[in-house]
Design a protein around this motif. Structure first.
Motif, short mmCIF file in Angstrom:
data_model
loop_
_atom_site.label_atom_id
_atom_site.label_comp_id
_atom_site.label_asym_id
_atom_site.label_seq_id
_atom_site.Cartn_x
_atom_site.Cartn_y
_atom_site.Cartn_z
N CYS A 46 7.22 0.80 6.16
CA CYS A 46 8.58 0.92 5.64
C CYS A 46 8.71 2.08 4.65
O CYS A 46 7.71 2.61 4.17
CB CYS A 46 9.03 -0.38 4.98
SG CYS A 46 7.90 -1.06 3.76
N ASP A 47 9.95 2.44 4.40
CA ASP A 47 10.30 3.47 3.42
C ASP A 47 9.62 4.81 3.69
O ASP A 47 9.27 5.54 2.76
CB ASP A 47 9.99 2.99 2.00
CG ASP A 47 10.90 1.87 1.56
OD1 ASP A 47 11.97 1.69 2.18
OD2 ASP A 47 10.56 1.16 0.59
N VAL A 48 9.44 5.15 4.95
CA VAL A 48 8.86 6.45 5.28
C VAL A 48 9.94 7.51 5.09
O VAL A 48 10.98 7.47 5.72
CB VAL A 48 8.34 6.48 6.73
CG1 VAL A 48 7.76 7.86 7.05
CG2 VAL A 48 7.31 5.39 6.96
N VAL A 49 9.68 8.43 4.18
CA VAL A 49 10.67 9.47 3.88
C VAL A 49 9.94 10.76 3.48
O VAL A 49 8.95 10.74 2.75
CB VAL A 49 11.65 9.01 2.78
CG1 VAL A 49 10.94 8.66 1.49
CG2 VAL A 49 12.74 10.03 2.54
N VAL A 50 10.44 11.87 4.04
CA VAL A 50 9.93 13.20 3.73
C VAL A 50 11.09 14.00 3.16
O VAL A 50 12.22 13.90 3.66
CB VAL A 50 9.37 13.89 5.00
CG1 VAL A 50 8.95 15.32 4.71
CG2 VAL A 50 8.20 13.08 5.57
N PHE A 84 0.88 -1.15 0.00
CA PHE A 84 0.00 0.00 0.00
C PHE A 84 0.92 1.21 0.00
O PHE A 84 1.78 1.33 0.87
CB PHE A 84 -0.89 0.01 1.25
CG PHE A 84 -1.94 -1.05 1.23
CD1 PHE A 84 -3.20 -0.80 0.70
CD2 PHE A 84 -1.67 -2.31 1.74
CE1 PHE A 84 -4.17 -1.79 0.68
CE2 PHE A 84 -2.63 -3.31 1.73
CZ PHE A 84 -3.89 -3.05 1.19
N CYS A 85 0.75 2.08 -0.95
CA CYS A 85 1.63 3.24 -1.09
C CYS A 85 0.92 4.52 -0.66
O CYS A 85 -0.26 4.72 -0.97
CB CYS A 85 2.08 3.39 -2.54
SG CYS A 85 3.04 2.00 -3.14
N TYR A 86 1.66 5.34 0.04
CA TYR A 86 1.17 6.63 0.52
C TYR A 86 2.19 7.69 0.19
O TYR A 86 3.38 7.41 0.09
CB TYR A 86 0.96 6.61 2.04
CG TYR A 86 -0.16 5.71 2.48
CD1 TYR A 86 -1.42 6.22 2.71
CD2 TYR A 86 0.05 4.35 2.66
CE1 TYR A 86 -2.46 5.40 3.11
CE2 TYR A 86 -0.97 3.52 3.07
CZ TYR A 86 -2.23 4.06 3.29
OH TYR A 86 -3.25 3.23 3.68
N GLY A 87 1.72 8.90 0.07
CA GLY A 87 2.64 10.00 -0.16
C GLY A 87 2.02 11.32 0.22
O GLY A 87 0.87 11.37 0.67
N ARG A 142 5.44 3.12 2.53
CA ARG A 142 4.80 1.87 2.09
C ARG A 142 4.34 1.09 3.31
O ARG A 142 4.95 1.15 4.36
CB ARG A 142 5.78 0.97 1.33
CG ARG A 142 6.22 1.45 0.01
CD ARG A 142 7.02 0.40 -0.79
NE ARG A 142 8.18 -0.14 -0.10
CZ ARG A 142 8.34 -1.43 0.26
NH1 ARG A 142 7.39 -2.31 0.04
NH2 ARG A 142 9.44 -1.82 0.86
N VAL A 143 3.27 0.30 3.12
CA VAL A 143 2.78 -0.60 4.15
C VAL A 143 2.59 -1.97 3.51
O VAL A 143 1.97 -2.10 2.46
CB VAL A 143 1.45 -0.12 4.75
CG1 VAL A 143 0.97 -1.08 5.83
CG2 VAL A 143 1.59 1.29 5.31
#
Length: 135
Positions: free
Chosen positions: A73-77, A44-47, A61-62
């Motif tokens: 995972c891949d949490v980035v700002v 599941f993608c978020y942004g 991503r989840v």
């Protein structure tokens, strides 16, 4: 009104922006676009997207089994936009999703633990990690 909006779904992600964001991290800077696209297709993608420019400024991503656990995972700002509420809004959106709300959440973080603690994540000494082979 916030200067950004939360976006969801693979089709709403800007691959070039996601790759640029991941290149700023210590954990994903080595990934190829092909690897990341495959990972995104199974997540599941978020942004977050800047309302003014339309540019994607954050990503997460989840991955889940739907019954017991989700892996965040891949949490980035974008580094220039950190500490402006973007990450908080991203996490709030993910954690209020009915698919994940009642599941145990896990993540790996070496330097953002105080941030994730605000969302109920706790340090654990039970975890183990098998690193991926470098390609």
């Amino acid at each position: 009104m916030q200067d950004f909006e939360i976006i969801e779904g693979l089709d709403n992600m800007q691959m070039d922006a996601v790759m640029a964001l991941l290149k700023t991290t210590h954990w994903a800077s080595h990934r190829s676009e092909q690897q990341e696209r495959l990972a995104m297709e199974h997540s599941f993608c978020y942004g977050a997207r800047c309302r003014k420019t339309g540019r994607q400024i954050a990503f997460a991503r989840v991955v889940t089994d739907y019954g017991t656990t989700y892996y965040l995972c891949d949490v980035v700002v974008d580094p220039s936009l950190q500490h402006k509420g973007v990450g908080r809004a991203l996490l709030e959106t993910i954690q209020t999703n009915p698919l994940f709300r009642d599941l145990r959440g896990i993540l790996v973080s070496r330097d953002a633990q105080p941030f994730y603690a605000k969302f109920g994540f706790e340090k654990s000494d039970r975890g183990m990690v098998k690193p991926a082979k470098e390609s």
